[in-house]
Structure formats: C-alpha cells, structure tokens
Design an enzyme around this catalytic site. Structure first.
Site, short mmCIF file in Angstrom:
data_model
loop_
_atom_site.label_atom_id
_atom_site.label_comp_id
_atom_site.label_asym_id
_atom_site.label_seq_id
_atom_site.Cartn_x
_atom_site.Cartn_y
_atom_site.Cartn_z
CB SER A 136 14.15 90.25 48.90
OG SER A 136 13.48 89.02 48.93
CE1 TYR A 173 13.31 91.30 54.71
CE2 TYR A 173 12.17 89.81 53.21
CZ TYR A 173 13.34 90.42 53.62
OH TYR A 173 14.52 90.18 52.96
CE LYS A 195 15.20 93.49 52.45
NZ LYS A 195 16.52 94.01 52.81
P1 NAD Z 1 21.39 88.28 58.67
O1 NAD Z 1 20.35 88.53 59.71
O2 NAD Z 1 22.29 87.12 58.83
O3 NAD Z 1 22.30 89.59 58.50
C1 NAD Z 1 21.80 90.89 58.75
C2 NAD Z 1 22.80 91.57 59.67
O4 NAD Z 1 22.36 92.90 59.93
C3 NAD Z 1 22.91 90.87 61.04
O5 NAD Z 1 24.29 90.66 61.32
C4 NAD Z 1 22.29 91.86 62.00
O6 NAD Z 1 22.90 91.79 63.28
C5 NAD Z 1 22.53 93.17 61.32
N1 NAD Z 1 21.58 94.26 61.63
C6 NAD Z 1 20.24 94.19 61.63
N2 NAD Z 1 19.73 95.40 61.95
C7 NAD Z 1 20.77 96.25 62.13
C8 NAD Z 1 20.90 97.62 62.44
N3 NAD Z 1 19.82 98.37 62.65
N4 NAD Z 1 22.12 98.16 62.52
C9 NAD Z 1 23.23 97.39 62.33
N5 NAD Z 1 23.18 96.09 62.03
C10 NAD Z 1 21.96 95.52 61.92
O7 NAD Z 1 20.63 88.23 57.26
P2 NAD Z 1 21.18 87.85 55.81
O8 NAD Z 1 20.51 86.61 55.38
O9 NAD Z 1 22.65 87.94 55.77
O10 NAD Z 1 20.54 89.04 54.98
C11 NAD Z 1 21.26 90.22 54.64
C12 NAD Z 1 20.35 91.14 53.83
O11 NAD Z 1 19.89 90.45 52.68
C13 NAD Z 1 19.09 91.58 54.59
O12 NAD Z 1 18.83 92.94 54.24
C14 NAD Z 1 18.02 90.69 54.03
O13 NAD Z 1 16.74 91.29 54.09
C15 NAD Z 1 18.48 90.52 52.59
N6 NAD Z 1 17.97 89.28 51.96
C16 NAD Z 1 18.19 88.07 52.56
C17 NAD Z 1 17.66 86.91 51.98
C18 NAD Z 1 17.85 85.56 52.64
O14 NAD Z 1 17.08 84.65 52.34
N7 NAD Z 1 18.84 85.37 53.51
C19 NAD Z 1 16.93 86.99 50.79
C20 NAD Z 1 16.74 88.23 50.20
C21 NAD Z 1 17.27 89.38 50.80
N1 UFG Z 2 9.72 74.95 53.26
C1 UFG Z 2 9.26 73.75 53.79
N2 UFG Z 2 9.54 73.45 55.10
C2 UFG Z 2 10.27 74.28 55.88
C3 UFG Z 2 10.75 75.51 55.33
C4 UFG Z 2 10.44 75.80 54.02
O1 UFG Z 2 8.59 72.98 53.11
O2 UFG Z 2 10.48 73.98 57.06
C5 UFG Z 2 9.43 75.25 51.85
C6 UFG Z 2 8.60 76.50 51.67
O3 UFG Z 2 7.23 76.20 51.78
C7 UFG Z 2 9.02 76.94 50.26
C8 UFG Z 2 10.49 76.51 50.18
O4 UFG Z 2 10.65 75.50 51.19
O5 UFG Z 2 8.29 76.24 49.30
C9 UFG Z 2 11.47 77.63 50.46
O6 UFG Z 2 11.12 78.25 51.71
P1 UFG Z 2 12.10 79.24 52.48
O7 UFG Z 2 11.42 79.64 53.73
O8 UFG Z 2 13.45 78.64 52.59
O9 UFG Z 2 12.24 80.47 51.49
P2 UFG Z 2 11.12 81.40 50.82
O10 UFG Z 2 11.18 81.19 49.35
O11 UFG Z 2 9.82 81.25 51.48
O12 UFG Z 2 11.66 82.86 51.20
C10 UFG Z 2 13.03 83.24 51.17
C11 UFG Z 2 13.28 84.28 52.25
C12 UFG Z 2 12.47 85.51 51.94
C13 UFG Z 2 12.85 86.00 50.57
C14 UFG Z 2 12.64 84.92 49.54
C15 UFG Z 2 13.10 85.36 48.19
O13 UFG Z 2 12.88 83.77 53.53
O14 UFG Z 2 12.75 86.52 52.87
O15 UFG Z 2 13.36 83.76 49.92
O16 UFG Z 2 14.40 85.82 48.25
F1 UFG Z 2 12.09 87.06 50.26
#
Ligand code: NAD
Ligand code: UFG
Length: 338
Positions: free
Chosen positions: A126, A150, A154
């Site tokens: 991330s 979190y 990572k």
């Molecule tokens: P998500 O929660 O939709 O998907 C994660 C999946 O993993 C879920 O289906 C959950 O049921 C499963 N899971 C969790 N723990 C498990 C375990 N111990 N065994 C088996 N399955 C398990 O999240 P996402 O947004 O699809 O994110 C996927 C990956 O990408 C995550 O590792 C997350 O940290 C990373 N990531 C997400 C974002 C974002 O903003 N969505 C940003 C950066 C990185």
């Molecule tokens: N924001 C608002 N109101 C809301 C939600 C978000 O104003 O209700 C703003 C936040 O303050 C920020 C922007 O929208 O300025 C984006 O916020 P998000 O929560 O959508 O995303 P972040 O950038 O905070 O974080 C996300 C994931 C993290 C990840 C990061 C980089 O939640 O886990 O992107 O990949 F690490």
C-alpha cells in the site's frame, strides 16, 4: 490442465475484480477466502461477468494444513495474496488482530509455499508505507514509515519478503503498492461492499447519493493544497486488476523481486471528487467541511513510471469513468451483496 493462480482474499473488493481480469487474460483463478470481510456472492457475480466461476476454498491463510492440502492438490503456478485486514482505525484498536492476520497469515502462507516448492508471489502492499511523503509524486525509492498498526503490518511484510528473497533468490516476488483503489466493474455486478459505515471517501459518497447516509463530512478544508482539501491518487479498480495481470506476466517471465507503485500519477482533491460525482449522478451532494481526520496527510500521488517501464502497464480510466462505474454498482446494489 492449466495450473491455477491461487488468489487469497479473492472474494474481496480488489480480489474479485482481479479474478475477472485473470479470466479475461486466460488464467484460472482459485480463490481462498475466509469471508471475514466479503461474500461468496461476489464469485457468482464474477461468473455472470466472465462465464467462469472461480474455484473457491473457504478457509483461512493462517491454516497451514489447509494450505498444504490446497497447494498439493491444485498445484498453482503463483499466488496473488490479497487476504488481510485493512481498516486503519480498527488496527489502532486491535493491533494483535492485524499482526496475526496480516503478518502471521503471510508467514504461514510463505512457509506452505516453500514446503510445496512454489515460489511465485504477488503481494498487496500500500501507499501507506510512504507515511507522510516529503514530496509528490512518490517514487518507489522514497523512505518508508508507518503511523498505525495496519501500515506497520504492510512494512513488516515487505521486509519479510525482502529477507526471504535475499535468502533464496529462486523466489519471484512482486510487491505492489496500491494508491487509492475506487470504482467498480462497468457491469455494475461487482464493486466495493464495505461493512458498516464506510471509512473511505468514494463508498461514503455513493452511499450519500443513494440515500443510505445523510451527508458527507469532508475532513479538513485547510490542508496546504490548491482547494484546501486532501489530494489522493484515485485508481480505477479495473486498472488495478489489470496491473496484477501485468505483474503476473512479468513475474512468470523474469527472475527476481520487484516493487512498483500502482497509481495513476494524477492527484485529485476530495472536492474535485465530489464535483465529478455530482456531474455523474446529476444532483448535488450534501456535504460539510469538518475537522481534519487524525492520521491523514495532505497529499499523496504516485510516480507510475516504474510500473510502465517494467510491466508495460498504466492506468487508463479517468475520473468520470470511476464515478460512473461506482454509481452503477451502488444503484444496482444499494445494500451491497446482501
Ligand atoms: P477486502 O477486505 O475487500 O478483501 C480482503 C479479503 O481477504 C476479504 O475477502 C476477506 O474476507 C479476506 N481475508 C481477510 N483475512 C483473511 C484470512 N486470514 N484468510 C483468508 N481470507 C482473509 O479488501 P481489498 O480492498 O480488496 O484489499 C485487498 C488487499 O489490498 C488487502 O491486503 C489490503 O490491505 C490491500 N490494499 C487495499 C487498499 C484499499 O484501499 N482497498 C489499498 C492498499 C492496499
Ligand atoms: N475523506 C473525507 N471524508 C470521508 C472519507 C474520506 O473527507 O468520509 C477524505 C480523507 O480525509 C482523505 C481522502 O478523503 O483526504 C481519502 O480518504 P480515504 O479514507 O478514502 O483514503 P486514504 O487515502 O485515507 O487511505 C486509503 C486506504 C489506506 C491506504 C491508502 C493508500 O484506506 O488503507 O488509501 O493506499 F493505505
């Protein structure tokens, strides 16, 4: 028989979209997911989109015996490891859950892969590993830091993977640093389905637009950015999914470990996102500007040059497409998969 690609966490948001992209590029995804933050309905929807229902094993990546069985029976070619917990605030409240699931789960998976002689891994990292960057755009060689459990999980996993590769260069490892994944498949059949009140901006916006939430709170109007609201690199989830296919292609063809940003290279402010969404849904969104959220940073966007050079991949979908696709998913599924 073609060897499958094991997709841990494949029923989740990014995983389900990646299953579609894998199938469209001729791969066979096999999902392992404990459904702690998802529904297997997403895989039925993948079938409706692609004509192929991914194989599914309901289980936990911390279950070593299960992994041994799946790897022995299915002999996957590679693993794409999405499974993990991702809520920043929850990680502050429950750090042990996050270290156990994210770090412990990854180590258990790597050990099982080692026992099975499988050494091809793509890992979901991330942009959070860049902490509060000194400048933007962010390159992969920028310093890393974490401000919450979190993010630290990572960082730790990235380091575990680095150590593993140094100890045994037969491993092929991709560390993909996602910026802000948003949007949905253009069919409107799969999308982001957060449990409870969304933490992230775009699902919050779509739930306001569909009437599930009353108004958006914008966290801070006094950031040092052009319009005072936070700036992020919002990347369409299908661009991200295709980035995984490109990473897999590279991984299977080349030895080594690589780390790349998956982002668009464009910053978009919270207000610009609200305005784009208003254009898309044809109505005004009620919002108020409130205090900054603890732990937020002013701006964050990727330098995507490395991904383009190494993987021949770049994000192609624009903000209007992101909003239109997110809105189509939300309207067709106002309560998510439930
Ligand atoms: P998500 O929660 O939709 O998907 C994660 C999946 O993993 C879920 O289906 C959950 O049921 C499963 N899971 C969790 N723990 C498990 C375990 N111990 N065994 C088996 N399955 C398990 O999240 P996402 O947004 O699809 O994110 C996927 C990956 O990408 C995550 O590792 C997350 O940290 C990373 N990531 C997400 C974002 C974002 O903003 N969505 C940003 C950066 C990185
Ligand atoms: N924001 C608002 N109101 C809301 C939600 C978000 O104003 O209700 C703003 C936040 O303050 C920020 C922007 O929208 O300025 C984006 O916020 P998000 O929560 O959508 O995303 P972040 O950038 O905070 O974080 C996300 C994931 C993290 C990840 C990061 C980089 O939640 O886990 O992107 O990949 F690490």
């Amino acid at each position: 028989m073609t060897q499958p690609i094991l997709v841990t966490g494949g029923a989740g948001y990014i995983g389900s979209h990646t299953c579609v992209a894998l199938i469209e590029s001729g791969h066979t995804p096999l999902v392992l997911d404990n459904l702690c933050n998802s529904s297997s309905e997403s895989l039925e929807r993948v079938r409706r989109i692609s004509g192929v229902r991914p194989g599914f094993v309901e289980g936990d990546v911390r279950d070593a015996a299960l992994l041994d069985r799946v790897l022995a029976e299915q002999r996957p070619q590679a693993v794409i490891h999405f499974a993990g917990l991702k809520a920043v605030g929850e990680s502050v409240q429950q750090p042990l859950e996050y270290y156990d699931n994210n770090v412990g789960g990854t180590v258990t998976l790597l050990q099982a892969m080692q026992r099975a002689g499988l050494r091809n891994l793509i890992f979901s990292s991330s942009a959070t590993v860049y902490g509060d960057p000194a400048s933007v755009p962010i390159r992969e060689d920028f310093p890393r830091s974490a401000t919450n459990p979190y993010g630290r999980s990572k960082l730790m996993i990235e380091d575990v993977l680095g150590d593993l590769y140094r100890a045994d260069p037969a491993w092929r490892i991709a560390r993909l640093r996602y910026f802000n994944p948003v949007g949905a498949h253009p069919s409107g059949l799969i999308g982001e389905d957060p449990r409870g009140v969304p933490n992230n901006l775009l699902p919050y916006i779509t739930q306001v637009a569909v009437g599930r939430l009353s108004r958006l709170r914008i966290f801070g109007g006094d950031w040092p950015t052009p319009d005072g609201t936070g700036v992020r690199d919002f990347i369409h989830v299908m661009d991200l999914a295709e980035g995984h296919v490109a990473a897999l292609r590279h991984l299977l063809a080349h030895e080594g470990m690589f780390t790349v940003n998956l982002g668009t290279g464009q910053g978009c402010s919270v207000l610009q996102m609200v305005q784009a969404f208003e254009r898309c849904c044809g109505r005004g969104l009620p919002y108020e500007i409130v205090q900054r959220r603890a732990g937020d940073i002013a701006e964050c966007w990727a330098d995507p040059a490395q991904a383009q050079r190494l993987l021949n991949w770049k994000a192609v979908r624009d903000l209007d497409t992101i909003c239109a696709d997110a809105w189509r998913w939300q309207q067709a599924n106002p309560a998510g998969y439930a």
